[in-house]
Design a protein around this motif. Structure first.
Motif, PDB file in Angstrom:
ATOM      1  N   PRO A  54       0.803  -1.221   0.000  1.00 53.58           N
ATOM      2  CA  PRO A  54       0.000   0.000   0.000  1.00 53.58           C
ATOM      3  C   PRO A  54       0.843   1.282   0.000  1.00 53.58           C
ATOM      4  O   PRO A  54       0.372   2.321  -0.450  1.00 53.58           O
ATOM      5  CB  PRO A  54      -0.821  -0.078   1.281  1.00 53.58           C
ATOM      6  N   TYR A  55       2.118   1.236   0.478  1.00 53.19           N
ATOM      7  CA  TYR A  55       2.902   2.468   0.457  1.00 53.19           C
ATOM      8  C   TYR A  55       3.474   2.763  -0.916  1.00 53.19           C
ATOM      9  O   TYR A  55       4.079   3.808  -1.143  1.00 53.19           O
ATOM     10  CB  TYR A  55       4.015   2.443   1.516  1.00 53.19           C
TER      11      TYR A  55
ATOM     12  N   ILE B  73      -8.229   3.089  -0.325  1.00 53.50           N
ATOM     13  CA  ILE B  73      -8.299   4.554  -0.382  1.00 53.50           C
ATOM     14  C   ILE B  73      -9.643   5.030   0.158  1.00 53.50           C
ATOM     15  O   ILE B  73      -9.711   5.969   0.957  1.00 53.50           O
ATOM     16  CB  ILE B  73      -8.090   5.042  -1.832  1.00 53.50           C
ATOM     17  N   ALA B  74     -10.719   4.342  -0.251  1.00 47.63           N
ATOM     18  CA  ALA B  74     -12.053   4.715   0.224  1.00 47.63           C
ATOM     19  C   ALA B  74     -12.143   4.553   1.736  1.00 47.63           C
ATOM     20  O   ALA B  74     -12.692   5.411   2.437  1.00 47.63           O
ATOM     21  CB  ALA B  74     -13.113   3.862  -0.478  1.00 47.63           C
ATOM     22  N   ARG B  75     -11.565   3.446   2.253  1.00 43.08           N
ATOM     23  CA  ARG B  75     -11.578   3.223   3.712  1.00 43.08           C
ATOM     24  C   ARG B  75     -10.809   4.326   4.432  1.00 43.08           C
ATOM     25  O   ARG B  75     -11.242   4.830   5.462  1.00 43.08           O
ATOM     26  CB  ARG B  75     -10.926   1.874   4.025  1.00 43.08           C
ATOM     27  N   THR B  76      -9.648   4.693   3.864  1.00 46.80           N
ATOM     28  CA  THR B  76      -8.830   5.759   4.470  1.00 46.80           C
ATOM     29  C   THR B  76      -9.588   7.076   4.479  1.00 46.80           C
ATOM     30  O   THR B  76      -9.557   7.837   5.448  1.00 46.80           O
ATOM     31  CB  THR B  76      -7.520   5.940   3.668  1.00 46.80           C
ATOM     32  N   LEU B  77     -10.303   7.316   3.379  1.00 51.61           N
ATOM     33  CA  LEU B  77     -11.090   8.546   3.272  1.00 51.61           C
ATOM     34  C   LEU B  77     -12.082   8.634   4.423  1.00 51.61           C
ATOM     35  O   LEU B  77     -12.234   9.691   5.061  1.00 51.61           O
ATOM     36  CB  LEU B  77     -11.815   8.543   1.916  1.00 51.61           C
TER      37      LEU B  77
ATOM     38  N   TRP C 201      -1.434  20.589   1.859  1.00 53.27           N
ATOM     39  CA  TRP C 201      -0.579  20.300   3.012  1.00 53.27           C
ATOM     40  C   TRP C 201      -0.781  18.869   3.497  1.00 53.27           C
ATOM     41  O   TRP C 201       0.171  18.186   3.874  1.00 53.27           O
ATOM     42  CB  TRP C 201      -0.832  21.294   4.140  1.00 53.27           C
ATOM     43  N   ARG C 202      -2.033  18.406   3.466  1.00 50.69           N
ATOM     44  CA  ARG C 202      -2.297  17.014   3.883  1.00 50.69           C
ATOM     45  C   ARG C 202      -1.532  16.027   2.991  1.00 50.69           C
ATOM     46  O   ARG C 202      -1.038  15.015   3.458  1.00 50.69           O
ATOM     47  CB  ARG C 202      -3.791  16.702   3.817  1.00 50.69           C
TER      48      ARG C 202
ATOM     49  N   VAL D 241       0.685   6.688   2.101  1.00 50.31           N
ATOM     50  CA  VAL D 241       0.280   6.848   0.701  1.00 50.31           C
ATOM     51  C   VAL D 241      -1.239   6.761   0.498  1.00 50.31           C
ATOM     52  O   VAL D 241      -1.804   7.526  -0.275  1.00 50.31           O
ATOM     53  CB  VAL D 241       1.057   5.856  -0.193  1.00 50.31           C
ATOM     54  N   PRO D 242      -1.945   5.851   1.184  1.00 50.89           N
ATOM     55  CA  PRO D 242      -3.410   5.837   1.023  1.00 50.89           C
ATOM     56  C   PRO D 242      -4.041   7.191   1.356  1.00 50.89           C
ATOM     57  O   PRO D 242      -4.970   7.633   0.684  1.00 50.89           O
ATOM     58  CB  PRO D 242      -3.874   4.761   2.008  1.00 50.89           C
ATOM     59  N   ARG D 243      -3.499   7.886   2.366  1.00 49.77           N
ATOM     60  CA  ARG D 243      -4.061   9.184   2.708  1.00 49.77           C
ATOM     61  C   ARG D 243      -3.752  10.228   1.624  1.00 49.77           C
ATOM     62  O   ARG D 243      -4.576  11.094   1.323  1.00 49.77           O
ATOM     63  CB  ARG D 243      -3.520   9.670   4.042  1.00 49.77           C
ATOM     64  N   MET D 244      -2.562  10.105   0.999  1.00 52.12           N
ATOM     65  CA  MET D 244      -2.258  10.988  -0.125  1.00 52.12           C
ATOM     66  C   MET D 244      -3.309  10.821  -1.223  1.00 52.12           C
ATOM     67  O   MET D 244      -3.828  11.798  -1.769  1.00 52.12           O
ATOM     68  CB  MET D 244      -0.881  10.652  -0.727  1.00 52.12           C
ATOM     69  N   PHE D 245      -3.600   9.536  -1.515  1.00 55.95           N
ATOM     70  CA  PHE D 245      -4.594   9.278  -2.555  1.00 55.95           C
ATOM     71  C   PHE D 245      -5.965   9.797  -2.147  1.00 55.95           C
ATOM     72  O   PHE D 245      -6.711  10.338  -2.979  1.00 55.95           O
ATOM     73  CB  PHE D 245      -4.667   7.778  -2.868  1.00 55.95           C
TER      74      PHE D 245
END
Lengths: 250, 258
Positions: free
Chosen positions: B30-31, B39-43, B206-207, B217-221
């Motif tokens: 994932p990284y 990505i949806a879960r992280t969102l 910034w995020r 990386v999932p949060r970047m996406f």
């Protein structure tokens, strides 16, 4: 009966453009109150320039023009319908009254009358794109007539229409003129149209634009569809064509 | 639903499905590349961090767009009223437009001495030019004969502007607005990257930077997806606005009819 026609007097008007081209040379013309005159000539003879000078939209290099001075005394119909596409037929016809500062209710009533006068009652809320070419031109004529002008100037208004629409609009224009008796100056390059509509034809020649000759449409025949096939009409068309030919050859 | 909606939707779902499959089948960590489900879960999981940032970015974008409409519109009208104003100012408007915002952003940040204000100025700089140049074009593209008609009835400059030039310029203005909507968002995000400041009141850019430093990386996406969604939403709203204003009369709004 509304306001009657106003006379127009053009005295020794010449027009040079900035590029040195001479559009008009020493043009003098008198149009009587209530008269219907056609300016007939090939393209490039300065007839549109002359009309714009009469309207005050262009200034002559020399010479002068006498015309009715009131803002409401003049109507102008362009070669294209020249409607505002974002406004309804009614709002387009209302425009001259709105610019004159008339109250909404009065200008609405008068614009509705003007639209009905050109056979477009029921189309008040239509937008220009929803109307045919002939109908758009009718809206344009209604707009020119809504101020009850004493002088109506028309610059080849029916040139872009099909023949059927053109013939109908010719008849309707004559009916309006007979009703209201405004003075009419009609620019055209069609011999037939000038003979059918006008009382007098002013024939113009080119290089530079000038008046070559004048031809009265001398007939006792009523101006209806039958006139188009009458002997008078044919004879006058022949005369006008011959004079136009001379004007272009000279 | 028309094919206009279904076709891109089907393609999008297909690509997302393939992406998920590929990530699983090839066991990509994932990284490097997270799958769409992660990505949806992280969102959802990071919503409490991302939502305030979304709000910051969105409000800067909208404020910049608003300022671009006002300044671009007013300048265009001034230019159309006075040839001298246009001749003297327009070259500088072009200079502002062609200078990359990334290059002037550090200066603006120093001068403005306030992060939000400097981001707003940067986003505005990118957004205002399309509105200005399109509106000028529209104000000039008035039917010559209609101008003659207004002259004939003694309308004067002001009423010619209000009743003729402004309505005639509307379709052009709206075209510029649609371009500027996307540019304002790009300007806001780019400027924030340059400013690179953290804290509670920081935007989505910034995020992304922050998540990058932490290899989240999932949060970047997820942040990237939010930026895209914002851009799409702005585009759709402006397209709808344009359609509503023009549908009765302008050629551009007529497809599917007649």
């Amino acid at each position: 009966m509304p306001a009657t026609g106003a006379p127009v007097r053009v005295s020794a008007v010449s027009k040079h453009f900035d590029n040195g081209l001479q559009a008009l040379s020493d043009v003098s013309l008198t149009v009587a109150a209530g008269e219907f005159v056609s300016l007939l000539g090939p393209s490039g003879c300065g007839k549109t320039t002359l009309l714009r000078i009469i309207a005050g939209l262009a200034t002559p290099t020399s010479g002068s023009v006498g015309r009715p001075t009131g803002r409401h005394d003049m109507g102008f119909v362009f070669q294209e319908p020249t409607l505002m596409p974002w406004a309804t037929a009614l709002a387009n016809v209302e425009l001259p009254l709105k610019l004159a500062g008339l109250a909404r209710s009065e200008r609405r009533a008068r614009a509705e009358d003007a639209l009905a006068g050109v056979g477009l009652a029921g189309f008040e809320k239509s937008y220009p794109r929803e109307l045919s070419g002939g109908m758009k031109m009718r809206v344009s004529i209604a707009r020119a007539l809504v101020t009850q002008p004493r002088l109506l100037l028309m610059d080849e208004p029916f040139a872009a229409l099909d023949e059927i629409s053109r013939h109908r609009l010719n008849l309707d224009l004559l009916a309006l003129w007979q009703q209201r008796r405004f003075t009419a100056i009609f620019v055209t390059h069609s011999v037939f149209e000038s003979v059918f509509l006008s009382q007098r034809i002013v024939i113009m020649g080119t290089r530079p634009g000038r008046i070559a000759s004048e031809l009265p449409v001398a007939t006792s025949h009523a101006r209806d569809e039958a006139f188009r096939t009458s002997a008078d009409y044919v004879a006058i068309c022949r005369l006008a064509s011959a004079q136009l030919g001379q004007a272009m050859a000279a | 639903m028309s094919v206009k909606v279904v076709a891109p939707l089907v393609l999008g779902l297909l690509v997302l499905g393939l992406w998920e499959e590929a990530v699983r089948a090839l066991a990509v960590p994932p990284y490097i590349l997270p799958g769409p489900i992660l990505i949806a879960r992280t969102l959802v999981a990071d919503w409490s961090t991302l939502a305030p940032s979304l709000w910051v970015t969105l409000s800067i974008t909208l404020a910049a767009l608003g300022a671009a409409v006002v300044v671009g519109g007013v300048l265009a009208v001034l230019f159309s009223l006075s040839r001298w104003v246009e001749l003297s100012l327009f070259p500088y408007a072009v200079v502002l437009q062609v200078t990359p915002v990334v290059a002037i952003a550090p200066l603006i940040i120093v001068w403005a001495n306030d992060v939000d204000l400097s981001l707003l100025i940067c986003a505005w700089l990118v957004a205002f030019f399309p509105i200005l140049s399109n509106t000028i074009l529209g104000l000039r593209s008035v039917d010559r004969n209609l101008l003659s008609l207004f002259e004939l009835y003694g309308a004067g400059r002001w009423r010619t502007l209000v009743y003729l030039r402004l309505p005639a310029a509307l379709p052009y203005f709206l075209g510029g607005l649609r371009i500027s909507g996307g540019l304002a968002l790009i300007g806001a995000v780019v400027a924030e990257f340059v400013a690179g400041t953290g804290g509670n009141a920081s935007g989505l850019a910034w995020r992304i930077l922050e998540a990058g430093y932490q290899l989240k990386v999932p949060r970047m996406f997820a942040a990237l997806a939010l930026i895209s969604a914002t851009g799409i939403a702005i585009f759709l709203v402006l397209t709808l606005l344009s359609h509503l204003l023009l549908r009765r009369w302008h050629e551009s709004a007529l497809d599917g009819q007649e």
